[in-house]
Design a protein around this motif. Sequence first.
Motif, PDB file in Angstrom:
ATOM      1  N   LEU A  14      -1.675   4.592   3.919  1.00 22.71           N
ATOM      2  CA  LEU A  14      -2.481   3.560   3.515  1.00 22.71           C
ATOM      3  C   LEU A  14      -3.553   3.883   2.791  1.00 22.71           C
ATOM      4  O   LEU A  14      -4.069   3.329   1.664  1.00 22.71           O
ATOM      5  CB  LEU A  14      -2.754   2.538   4.632  1.00 22.71           C
ATOM      6  N   ALA A  15      -4.252   4.708   3.267  1.00 19.58           N
ATOM      7  CA  ALA A  15      -5.603   5.495   2.732  1.00 19.58           C
ATOM      8  C   ALA A  15      -5.219   5.847   1.379  1.00 19.58           C
ATOM      9  O   ALA A  15      -6.116   5.602   0.310  1.00 19.58           O
ATOM     10  CB  ALA A  15      -6.250   6.280   3.454  1.00 19.58           C
ATOM     11  N   TYR A  16      -4.234   6.721   1.209  1.00 12.61           N
ATOM     12  CA  TYR A  16      -3.848   7.423  -0.024  1.00 12.61           C
ATOM     13  C   TYR A  16      -3.515   6.546  -1.042  1.00 12.61           C
ATOM     14  O   TYR A  16      -4.068   6.638  -2.241  1.00 12.61           O
ATOM     15  CB  TYR A  16      -2.774   8.470   0.314  1.00 12.61           C
ATOM     16  N   TRP A  17      -2.727   5.675  -0.644  1.00 12.52           N
ATOM     17  CA  TRP A  17      -2.389   4.468  -1.507  1.00 12.52           C
ATOM     18  C   TRP A  17      -3.492   3.233  -2.107  1.00 12.52           C
ATOM     19  O   TRP A  17      -3.283   2.794  -2.932  1.00 12.52           O
ATOM     20  CB  TRP A  17      -1.238   3.852  -1.311  1.00 12.52           C
ATOM     21  N   GLY A  18      -4.727   3.585  -1.661  1.00 17.70           N
ATOM     22  CA  GLY A  18      -5.776   2.701  -1.898  1.00 17.70           C
ATOM     23  C   GLY A  18      -6.042   1.484  -1.180  1.00 17.70           C
ATOM     24  O   GLY A  18      -6.757   0.777  -1.615  1.00 17.70           O
ATOM     25  N   TYR A  19      -5.433   1.226   0.000  1.00 18.84           N
ATOM     26  CA  TYR A  19      -5.690   0.127   0.727  1.00 18.84           C
ATOM     27  C   TYR A  19      -7.116  -0.062   1.324  1.00 18.84           C
ATOM     28  O   TYR A  19      -7.275  -1.173   1.664  1.00 18.84           O
ATOM     29  CB  TYR A  19      -4.635   0.185   1.887  1.00 18.84           C
ATOM     30  N   PHE A  20      -7.907   0.925   1.341  1.00 18.59           N
ATOM     31  CA  PHE A  20      -9.197   0.907   1.787  1.00 18.59           C
ATOM     32  C   PHE A  20     -10.280   1.084   0.881  1.00 18.59           C
ATOM     33  O   PHE A  20     -11.409   1.391   0.989  1.00 18.59           O
ATOM     34  CB  PHE A  20      -9.344   1.693   3.066  1.00 18.59           C
ATOM     35  N   GLU A  21      -9.861   0.974  -0.432  1.00 16.99           N
ATOM     36  CA  GLU A  21     -11.076   1.171  -1.519  1.00 16.99           C
ATOM     37  C   GLU A  21     -12.220   0.118  -1.304  1.00 16.99           C
ATOM     38  O   GLU A  21     -13.412   0.475  -1.698  1.00 16.99           O
ATOM     39  CB  GLU A  21     -10.463   1.012  -3.006  1.00 16.99           C
ATOM     40  N   ASN A  22     -11.959  -1.131  -1.109  1.00 14.37           N
ATOM     41  CA  ASN A  22     -13.027  -1.931  -0.675  1.00 14.37           C
ATOM     42  C   ASN A  22     -13.831  -1.704   0.358  1.00 14.37           C
ATOM     43  O   ASN A  22     -15.067  -2.055   0.228  1.00 14.37           O
ATOM     44  CB  ASN A  22     -12.251  -3.380  -0.296  1.00 14.37           C
ATOM     45  N   ALA A  23     -13.604  -0.647   1.034  1.00 17.47           N
ATOM     46  CA  ALA A  23     -14.412  -0.226   2.300  1.00 17.47           C
ATOM     47  C   ALA A  23     -14.828   1.182   1.768  1.00 17.47           C
ATOM     48  O   ALA A  23     -15.596   1.774   2.594  1.00 17.47           O
ATOM     49  CB  ALA A  23     -13.758  -0.038   3.513  1.00 17.47           C
ATOM     50  N   GLY A  24     -14.916   1.493   0.423  1.00 15.11           N
ATOM     51  CA  GLY A  24     -15.581   2.749   0.079  1.00 15.11           C
ATOM     52  C   GLY A  24     -14.657   4.034  -0.042  1.00 15.11           C
ATOM     53  O   GLY A  24     -15.105   5.119  -0.247  1.00 15.11           O
TER      54      GLY A  24
END
Length: 134
Positions: A65-75
Amino acid sequence: MKNLLTGGISALLLSGLIVPATQAQMPMQQMPMQQMRQPTLGQMTPRGTGAMEMPRIKASNLAYLAYWGYFENAGIPSFLVLQQNYKAGNVTAMDIAEAASDEGRLGMNALEDDGYLSALERELDFILGPLGNS
């Protein structure tokens, strides 16, 4: 020959419509208790202390999920930028777990579980490459 093919395809299509109807899900009363108790992502589950806690997402799923960008809003960056930042030590397994917890995808208790954080770090190493290797 053409009629044979048309008839065979029609029979396959009809069997595809009939089979799902016969395999419909059991009513809740007939479902095994184990199936009824499995929480889905985002459901709250009661614990023995009376506190409510989010179910755990697998460390491997969290890493992807991190790799796919699910946490971009969290930096937390995604894809190659995540890989570069992870290898440089700018993004850690704890950073990703905190971002997931803040977004409601991971229970707070996972942040205190060294075994879970270690498993997440191993998954990140597998996906992104170990720290210090470029």
